[in-house]
Design a protein around this motif. Structure first.
Motif, PDB file in Angstrom:
ATOM      1  N   GLU A 155       0.881  -1.060   0.048  1.00 47.66           N
ATOM      2  CA  GLU A 155       0.092   0.029   0.223  1.00 47.66           C
ATOM      3  C   GLU A 155       0.895   1.221  -0.016  1.00 47.66           C
ATOM      4  N   GLY A 156       1.001   1.799  -1.168  1.00 48.82           N
ATOM      5  CA  GLY A 156       2.015   3.009  -1.322  1.00 48.82           C
ATOM      6  C   GLY A 156       3.250   2.496  -2.071  1.00 48.82           C
ATOM      7  N   CYS A 157       3.308   2.983  -3.280  1.00 53.16           N
ATOM      8  CA  CYS A 157       4.512   2.347  -3.940  1.00 53.16           C
ATOM      9  C   CYS A 157       5.864   3.237  -3.599  1.00 53.16           C
ATOM     10  N   THR A 158       5.868   4.220  -2.739  1.00 54.96           N
ATOM     11  CA  THR A 158       7.047   4.667  -2.730  1.00 54.96           C
ATOM     12  C   THR A 158       7.410   4.694  -0.917  1.00 54.96           C
ATOM     13  N   SER A 159       6.437   3.746   0.041  1.00 60.75           N
ATOM     14  CA  SER A 159       6.783   3.411   1.546  1.00 60.75           C
ATOM     15  C   SER A 159       7.606   2.344   1.535  1.00 60.75           C
ATOM     16  N   SER A 160       8.435   2.481   2.569  1.00 63.47           N
ATOM     17  CA  SER A 160       9.065   1.247   3.078  1.00 63.47           C
ATOM     18  C   SER A 160       8.487   0.144   3.827  1.00 63.47           C
ATOM     19  N   LEU A 161       8.974  -0.975   3.343  1.00 62.18           N
ATOM     20  CA  LEU A 161       8.112  -2.155   3.767  1.00 62.18           C
ATOM     21  C   LEU A 161       8.434  -2.557   5.113  1.00 62.18           C
ATOM     22  N   THR A 162       7.560  -2.629   5.916  1.00 60.59           N
ATOM     23  CA  THR A 162       7.583  -3.100   7.323  1.00 60.59           C
ATOM     24  C   THR A 162       6.879  -4.386   7.546  1.00 60.59           C
ATOM     25  N   LYS A 163       5.794  -4.598   6.790  1.00 57.73           N
ATOM     26  CA  LYS A 163       5.044  -5.760   6.766  1.00 57.73           C
ATOM     27  C   LYS A 163       4.762  -6.323   5.482  1.00 57.73           C
ATOM     28  N   CYS A 164       4.715  -7.458   5.294  1.00 61.50           N
ATOM     29  CA  CYS A 164       4.745  -7.947   3.647  1.00 61.50           C
ATOM     30  C   CYS A 164       3.874  -9.294   3.686  1.00 61.50           C
ATOM     31  N   HIS A 165       3.393  -9.651   2.560  1.00 62.38           N
ATOM     32  CA  HIS A 165       2.732 -10.769   2.450  1.00 62.38           C
ATOM     33  C   HIS A 165       3.385 -11.229   0.904  1.00 62.38           C
ATOM     34  N   GLN A 166       4.084 -12.650   1.081  1.00 63.40           N
ATOM     35  CA  GLN A 166       4.614 -12.997  -0.101  1.00 63.40           C
ATOM     36  C   GLN A 166       4.175 -14.132  -0.391  1.00 63.40           C
ATOM     37  N   LEU A 167       3.516 -14.227  -1.747  1.00 59.38           N
ATOM     38  CA  LEU A 167       2.835 -15.482  -2.180  1.00 59.38           C
ATOM     39  C   LEU A 167       3.658 -16.029  -3.280  1.00 59.38           C
ATOM     40  N   PHE A 168       3.625 -17.378  -3.525  1.00 62.62           N
ATOM     41  CA  PHE A 168       4.303 -17.909  -4.508  1.00 62.62           C
ATOM     42  C   PHE A 168       3.130 -18.727  -5.208  1.00 62.62           C
ATOM     43  N   VAL A 169       3.116 -19.027  -6.511  1.00 58.27           N
ATOM     44  CA  VAL A 169       2.013 -19.720  -7.326  1.00 58.27           C
ATOM     45  C   VAL A 169       2.804 -20.547  -8.209  1.00 58.27           C
ATOM     46  N   ASN A 170       1.910 -21.569  -8.800  1.00 55.32           N
ATOM     47  CA  ASN A 170       2.035 -22.530 -10.023  1.00 55.32           C
ATOM     48  C   ASN A 170       1.122 -21.965 -10.962  1.00 55.32           C
ATOM     49  N   CYS A 213      -4.087  -4.567   1.004  1.00 58.28           N
ATOM     50  CA  CYS A 213      -3.144  -5.757   0.998  1.00 58.28           C
ATOM     51  C   CYS A 213      -3.707  -6.654   2.041  1.00 58.28           C
ATOM     52  N   SER A 214      -4.515  -6.317   3.190  1.00 51.46           N
ATOM     53  CA  SER A 214      -5.207  -7.406   3.841  1.00 51.46           C
ATOM     54  C   SER A 214      -6.357  -8.162   3.335  1.00 51.46           C
ATOM     55  N   ILE A 215      -6.944  -7.529   2.361  1.00 53.10           N
ATOM     56  CA  ILE A 215      -8.161  -8.205   1.646  1.00 53.10           C
ATOM     57  C   ILE A 215      -7.501  -9.040   0.455  1.00 53.10           C
ATOM     58  N   PHE A 216      -6.326  -8.524  -0.084  1.00 55.83           N
ATOM     59  CA  PHE A 216      -5.665  -9.412  -1.129  1.00 55.83           C
ATOM     60  C   PHE A 216      -5.174 -10.661  -0.457  1.00 55.83           C
ATOM     61  N   ALA A 217      -4.484 -10.604   0.485  1.00 55.97           N
ATOM     62  CA  ALA A 217      -4.078 -11.830   1.389  1.00 55.97           C
ATOM     63  C   ALA A 217      -4.963 -12.585   1.896  1.00 55.97           C
ATOM     64  N   ARG A 218      -6.339 -12.258   2.308  1.00 57.26           N
ATOM     65  CA  ARG A 218      -7.380 -13.161   2.600  1.00 57.26           C
ATOM     66  C   ARG A 218      -7.990 -13.706   1.389  1.00 57.26           C
ATOM     67  N   GLN A 219      -7.977 -13.184   0.168  1.00 55.30           N
ATOM     68  CA  GLN A 219      -8.489 -13.662  -1.060  1.00 55.30           C
ATOM     69  C   GLN A 219      -7.678 -14.760  -1.677  1.00 55.30           C
ATOM     70  N   TYR A 220      -6.290 -14.552  -1.416  1.00 55.06           N
ATOM     71  CA  TYR A 220      -5.371 -15.695  -2.238  1.00 55.06           C
ATOM     72  C   TYR A 220      -4.760 -16.524  -1.255  1.00 55.06           C
ATOM     73  N   GLY A 221      -4.417 -16.220  -0.003  1.00 62.31           N
ATOM     74  CA  GLY A 221      -3.471 -16.940   0.833  1.00 62.31           C
ATOM     75  C   GLY A 221      -4.420 -17.382   1.976  1.00 62.31           C
ATOM     76  N   PHE A 222      -3.587 -17.974   2.724  1.00 64.37           N
ATOM     77  CA  PHE A 222      -3.999 -18.427   4.127  1.00 64.37           C
ATOM     78  C   PHE A 222      -5.011 -19.780   3.772  1.00 64.37           C
ATOM     79  N   SER A 223      -6.394 -19.668   4.113  1.00 61.71           N
ATOM     80  CA  SER A 223      -7.163 -20.939   3.706  1.00 61.71           C
ATOM     81  C   SER A 223      -7.478 -21.137   2.358  1.00 61.71           C
ATOM     82  N   HIS A 224      -6.939 -20.340   1.337  1.00 63.15           N
ATOM     83  CA  HIS A 224      -7.456 -20.534   0.169  1.00 63.15           C
ATOM     84  C   HIS A 224      -6.212 -21.202  -0.831  1.00 63.15           C
ATOM     85  N   ILE A 225      -5.179 -21.465  -0.175  1.00 62.98           N
ATOM     86  CA  ILE A 225      -3.919 -21.983  -0.480  1.00 62.98           C
ATOM     87  C   ILE A 225      -4.416 -23.582  -1.354  1.00 62.98           C
ATOM     88  N   GLY A 226      -3.920 -23.483  -2.580  1.00 59.29           N
ATOM     89  CA  GLY A 226      -4.199 -25.000  -3.538  1.00 59.29           C
ATOM     90  C   GLY A 226      -5.427 -24.665  -4.287  1.00 59.29           C
TER      91      GLY A 226
END
Length: 318
Positions: A155-170, A213-226
């Motif tokens: 959230e914010g293209c110029t802000s520093s990263l202190t919290k991050c969600h890293q998602l890996f996909v196939n 980013c919180s909504i994005f992480a809940r939409q694709y990560g956590f319980s939606h893995i796979g």
């Protein structure tokens, strides 16, 4: 000789009761001219007075309502008021145009890193407009600048990263619409690219409220893995996968950010240059005729000489 001297003596005395005809006529003329000067009437002037003299006497006379002098003064006053109004309008318009030109420059400079550069990067990446099938195989949540070297959403293209969600996909190049019609077992799928980074868009960042980013992480990560979902891969860089892409919106924002500030700047500078730059005004009002075209041609001179013999004789003299 005695008579002539007596006559001269009597005419020079101011108290003499007997006055000559010439003296009376001169006194009448002087009296008439004095009355004319006091009344300032145009009829008292000589019969050979011109129209300008009569107009001058009319304007010097007391102003009467409905007279021509009053109308002329009113017209002159209205003309002055109109010129003043136009000058004020030109001044305020110039201020607005100058402000618009300055704001256009700053707006364009502001849009370059936030709209123009991401749009050009998206065009260069050449994303497939047809969504393919992806699954998230790993989701890492990290905190701290050292642990957040990159992020799937920011959230914010110029802000520093202190919290991050890293998602890996196939992902596989099978269209998601076809996958929905004919689901397959995940173990039997030949994935085209495995364990690659997944970004929310081409830049991996955005601004609220469109990017959360919180909504994005809940939409694709956590319980939606796979779980299969649609995604877009880059044909120029196959390892780049994003979740949001629209060719029309990307091109629309790019065109608006390029055209609107530049057009406003060009119009403002053009009008100001035409008003206040003497060179530009001369160039705009310059005649389109070539300098040589302003002079008559040889055929025109010959025709003129044939039509008028006097001109031909004068030309032969020279």
């Amino acid at each position: 000789m005695k008579k002539s001297s007596t006559l001269t003596t009597t005419t020079s005395m101011p108290t003499s009761p007997t006055l000559s005809a010439q003296t009376l006529s001169a006194s009448k003329i002087s009296l008439t001219s004095s009355r004319c000067g006091s009344t300032a009437g145009s009829a008292c002037g000589s019969s050979s007075g011109s129209a300008s003299g009569s107009m001058r006497s009319a304007c010097q006379s007391p102003v009467r309502p409905g007279s021509g002098c009053v109308d002329a003064l009113k017209a002159k006053r209205e003309e002055i008021e109109m010129d003043t109004l136009l000058e004020k309008a030109k001044f305020y318009t110039s201020v607005c145009l100058g402000t618009t030109a300055i704001l256009s420059v700053f707006t364009f400079l502001f849009l370059i890193p936030f709209v123009v550069d991401p749009a050009i990067s998206t065009i260069i990446a050449d994303y497939d407009p047809v969504p393919v099938t992806c699954i998230v195989i790993d989701h890492i949540y990290a905190e701290g600048i050292k642990n957040c070297s990159w992020s799937s959403c920011r959230e914010g293209c110029t802000s520093s990263l202190t919290k991050c969600h890293q998602l890996f996909v196939n992902y596989t190049r099978i269209p998601y619409s076809e996958w929905q019609r004919n689901p397959r077992e995940l173990d039997t799928v030949n994935w085209d690219v495995s364990y690659t980074k997944f970004l929310i868009n081409s830049e991996g960042c955005g601004y609220p409220p469109t990017t959360n980013c919180s909504i994005f992480a809940r939409q694709y990560g956590f319980s939606h893995i796979g779980e299969p979902f649609p995604c877009y891969y880059s044909r120029a860089y196959p390892e780049v996968v994003i979740g949001r892409y629209s060719w029309e919106n990307n091109l629309y924002h790019l065109i608006l950010s390029l055209i609107i500030p530049n057009v406003l700047f060009a119009i403002s500078i053009g009008v100001l240059s035409y008003w206040y730059c003497p060179c530009c005004e001369k160039a705009c009002n310059k005649s389109s005729r070539v300098y040589a075209e302003k002079f008559p041609t040889k055929e025109e001179i010959v025709n003129c000489m044939k039509c008028n013999t006097e001109k031909s004789l004068s030309l032969n003299v020279f």
